[in-house]
Write a protein that holds these residues in place. Structure first.
Motif, short mmCIF file in Angstrom:
data_model
loop_
_atom_site.label_atom_id
_atom_site.label_comp_id
_atom_site.label_asym_id
_atom_site.label_seq_id
_atom_site.Cartn_x
_atom_site.Cartn_y
_atom_site.Cartn_z
N ARG B 16 -15.94 0.84 -18.47
CA ARG B 16 -15.12 0.74 -17.26
C ARG B 16 -13.63 0.89 -17.50
N SER B 17 -13.16 0.60 -18.71
CA SER B 17 -11.71 0.68 -18.93
C SER B 17 -11.32 1.49 -20.16
N GLY B 18 -12.25 1.78 -21.03
CA GLY B 18 -11.90 2.46 -22.27
C GLY B 18 -11.58 1.50 -23.40
N GLU B 72 0.66 -7.40 -21.06
CA GLU B 72 1.98 -7.66 -21.62
C GLU B 72 2.92 -6.46 -21.39
N SER B 73 4.10 -6.74 -20.89
CA SER B 73 5.08 -5.67 -20.70
C SER B 73 6.47 -6.26 -20.69
N SER B 74 7.48 -5.41 -20.73
CA SER B 74 8.84 -5.92 -20.56
C SER B 74 9.73 -4.80 -20.06
N PHE B 76 12.58 -2.13 -20.03
CA PHE B 76 13.17 -1.28 -21.07
C PHE B 76 12.51 -1.53 -22.43
N ARG B 77 11.22 -1.64 -22.41
CA ARG B 77 10.47 -1.99 -23.62
C ARG B 77 10.83 -1.07 -24.79
N ASP B 78 11.19 -1.67 -25.89
CA ASP B 78 11.60 -0.97 -27.12
C ASP B 78 12.96 -0.28 -27.01
N ALA B 108 1.79 5.53 -16.12
CA ALA B 108 0.33 5.65 -16.03
C ALA B 108 -0.45 4.37 -16.33
N ALA B 109 0.22 3.35 -16.80
CA ALA B 109 -0.44 2.04 -16.97
C ALA B 109 0.67 1.03 -16.80
N CYS B 110 1.07 0.83 -15.55
CA CYS B 110 2.36 0.22 -15.25
C CYS B 110 2.35 -1.29 -15.34
N THR B 140 0.73 3.51 -11.66
CA THR B 140 -0.68 3.18 -11.46
C THR B 140 -1.17 2.23 -12.54
N ASP B 141 -2.22 1.53 -12.22
CA ASP B 141 -2.89 0.67 -13.19
C ASP B 141 -4.32 0.46 -12.72
N LEU B 142 -5.13 0.08 -13.68
CA LEU B 142 -6.52 -0.24 -13.40
C LEU B 142 -6.66 -1.55 -12.63
N LEU B 195 -5.39 3.10 -10.22
CA LEU B 195 -6.01 4.29 -10.83
C LEU B 195 -6.54 3.96 -12.22
N ASN B 196 -7.76 4.37 -12.46
CA ASN B 196 -8.37 4.19 -13.77
C ASN B 196 -8.19 5.48 -14.57
N LEU B 197 -7.59 5.35 -15.74
CA LEU B 197 -7.32 6.54 -16.56
C LEU B 197 -8.59 7.23 -17.06
N LEU B 198 -9.72 6.56 -16.95
CA LEU B 198 -10.96 7.19 -17.38
C LEU B 198 -11.47 8.15 -16.32
N ARG B 213 2.30 4.39 -21.93
CA ARG B 213 2.71 3.58 -23.07
C ARG B 213 1.88 2.31 -23.20
N ASN B 214 1.49 2.06 -24.44
CA ASN B 214 0.80 0.81 -24.78
C ASN B 214 -0.48 0.61 -23.99
N VAL B 215 -1.18 1.68 -23.79
CA VAL B 215 -2.51 1.58 -23.19
C VAL B 215 -3.54 2.36 -24.02
C1 LIG Z 1 -0.01 -3.58 -22.37
S1 LIG Z 1 0.06 -3.00 -20.70
C2 LIG Z 1 1.30 -1.75 -20.85
C3 LIG Z 1 2.32 -1.81 -19.77
C4 LIG Z 1 3.48 -0.83 -19.90
N1 LIG Z 1 3.03 0.56 -19.89
C5 LIG Z 1 4.27 -1.10 -21.16
O1 LIG Z 1 4.32 -0.26 -22.06
O2 LIG Z 1 4.87 -2.17 -21.26
C6 LIG Z 1 -1.47 -2.11 -20.58
C7 LIG Z 1 -1.93 -1.88 -19.15
O3 LIG Z 1 -2.96 -0.89 -19.16
C8 LIG Z 1 -3.87 -1.16 -18.13
N2 LIG Z 1 -5.12 -0.45 -18.39
C9 LIG Z 1 -6.05 -0.71 -19.33
N3 LIG Z 1 -7.07 0.15 -19.26
C10 LIG Z 1 -6.76 1.03 -18.26
C11 LIG Z 1 -7.42 2.15 -17.69
N4 LIG Z 1 -8.59 2.57 -18.15
N5 LIG Z 1 -6.81 2.79 -16.67
C12 LIG Z 1 -5.61 2.37 -16.20
N6 LIG Z 1 -4.95 1.32 -16.70
C13 LIG Z 1 -5.52 0.66 -17.71
C14 LIG Z 1 -3.98 -2.66 -18.15
O4 LIG Z 1 -4.44 -3.16 -16.91
C15 LIG Z 1 -2.56 -3.08 -18.50
O5 LIG Z 1 -1.83 -3.42 -17.34
#
Ligand SMILES: C[S@@+](CC[C@H](N)C(=O)[O-])C[C@H]1O[C@@H](n2cnc3c(N)ncnc32)[C@H](O)[C@@H]1O
Lengths: 121, 293
Positions: B16-18, B72-74, B76-78, B108-110, B140-142, B195-198, B213-215
């Motif tokens: 469901r999420s990868g 986890e996010s912040s 201006f990350r990095d 794409a994974a906000c 977008t995010d799942l 939105l689900n990236l899968l 980033r970070n997904v």
């Molecule tokens: C660690 S956060 C990253 C947030 C931001 N991009 C950053 O770099 O700080 C990862 C995000 O990816 C989302 N995520 C995980 N699997 C996903 C999927 N298959 N489709 C869309 N979003 C997904 C999670 O819900 C989570 O909010």
């Protein structure tokens, strides 16, 4: 190695901040009041100052204004670190020449993030 | 936990999420799913697993999947990637861009919104140099839960202190009791969608810039490859892709390559178009520039 002067009337806060900043490779000096901090700065300007607001003799904002008037006092990067977390206080600090502002309570991540932003890391 | 129970949860979450759950993540499963079970009025993990096995109720399966994501996010990350966005990518986008069409950016994974709001703030800070071009930010995010939070744009003192310069906080946030809310004008710049990236995402249209980033870091190699292939198809040929600090295209896709000297920034590598900068086009020397392990 960069130097950082920690100015706070609480020994506990100074100790916590020292530990975090030493791990980030700073050489630490401490002062428990604005007046003593100013004396120390006149003797030797640090690269950075972590500054509390409320202190008994000379508070943080008075210290900062005096520092910025002092010879070489424009150089240190000053980061407030205080429980005063409302917009008027923050604006006052920026107007007096603060470079960054940390609202207590803080942790290592926040210190690191703020010090990185002002280019100290 | 019984091996077949672990396997049930592992395959559910990955399908469901990868997200790949290894045996070492067992503690994570337990620490996230026990509270979920309680919240839904079940005695514990065993009951939850039985429900998943027997009833397969959609809302439960979704909740289990979302509970396993890391949000986890912040702001201006990095730091550096956002500097690169402001100082390198934005001027490139604007240069020679035909007025009329909006420049489109996708987060794409906000997660809880820090990333798209950081992008929006960059646009506002650079507004004078953007020559009146229109921008559109899609985020977008799942997970519905993080999207709800993102839309409101309300952050704790801890959250706003990680990555947000104080001047930017003063300029674009409003204090609401103990919290800080992003200004309505910044919130209005971002369109949030689930939105689900899968899944196929071509319906979003084409983008000049994608922050992914970070997904991908949580995905298996095949899933990463699939996402990169789809990203390639929805990105404009001279677009830019941002990846997280621990993410890479090396060994996964030939579709993108790093932009020399700009950490976190990638560009498409196509037969028709030389890569940027044009002096380092071949895959051999790109591989040679790859960071060490
Ligand atoms: C660690 S956060 C990253 C947030 C931001 N991009 C950053 O770099 O700080 C990862 C995000 O990816 C989302 N995520 C995980 N699997 C996903 C999927 N298959 N489709 C869309 N979003 C997904 C999670 O819900 C989570 O909010």
């Amino acid at each position: 190695m960069k130097s950082c002067l920690i100015v706070d009337d609480s020994a506990v806060i100074r100790k916590i901040a020292r530990k975090i900043l030493e791990e980030l490779n700073f050489e630490i000096a401490e002062a428990d009041d604005g007046r003593r901090a100013l004396e120390q700065c006149r003797a030797q300007m640090p690269d950075a100052i972590l500054l509390d607001w409320n202190m008994p003799q000379m508070n943080g904002i008075e210290f900062l204004r005096a520092l910025r008037q002092t010879d070489g006092g424009a150089a240190p990067v000053v980061i407030f670190c205080t429980t005063e977390n409302d917009v008027p206080h923050i604006r006052e600090a920026i107007a007096a020449g603060a470079n960054e502002y940390i609202m207590k309570p803080f942790d290592g991540d926040i210190i690191q993030s703020k010090f990185a932003q002002v280019g100290l890391l | 936990m019984k091996p077949e129970d672990f396997e049930l949860l592992r395959s559910l979450v990955e399908e469901r999420s990868g997200l790949v759950l290894t045996k070492e993540k067992l503690y994570l499963l337990e620490s996230r799913l026990i509270p979920l079970a309680r919240k839904r009025g079940m005695a514990g993990l065993d009951k939850l697993i039985r429900e998943i096995r027997t009833r397969r109720e959609e809302s439960l399966l979704t909740a289990v999947t979302e509970a396993m994501t890391t949000n986890e996010s912040s702001f201006f990350r990095d730091i550096k990637p956002f500097e690169n966005f402001r100082k390198f990518v934005l001027p490139k986008l604007v240069e020679g861009h035909a007025a009329g069409r909006a420049i489109r950016i996708w987060s794409a994974a906000c997660s809880t919104g820090q990333e798209p709001y950081s992008i929006a703030i960059c646009l506002r800070e650079e507004a004078a140099k953007l020559g009146g071009h229109r921008f559109e930010i899609v985020a977008t995010d799942l997970s519905v839960e993080v999207l709800e939070k993102a839309k409101v744009g309300m952050y704790s003192q801890f959250e706003i202190q990680r990555g947000l310069p104080i001047q930017i906080l003063m300029k674009y946030f409003k204090q609401v009791d103990e919290m800080w809310q992003v200004d309505a004008s910044i919130r209005a710049m971002v369109k949030f969608r689930k939105l689900n990236l899968l899944q196929e995402f071509s319906s979003l249209g084409r983008f000049d810039v994608v922050f992914c980033r970070n997904v991908l870091i949580y995905f298996g190699k095949a899933t990463k490859k699939l996402v990169f292939d789809r990203l390639r198809r929805i990105m404009l040929t001279d677009g830019f892709l941002f990846l997280g600090g621990a993410e890479t295209v090396l060994g996964i896709t030939d579709a993108f390559c790093r932009v020399d000297g700009y950490r976190g920034v990638y560009q498409m590598l196509s037969e028709i178009k030389p890569s940027w900068p044009s002096t380092s086009g071949t895959k051999e020397n790109l591989a040679a520039q790859a960071p060490g392990p």
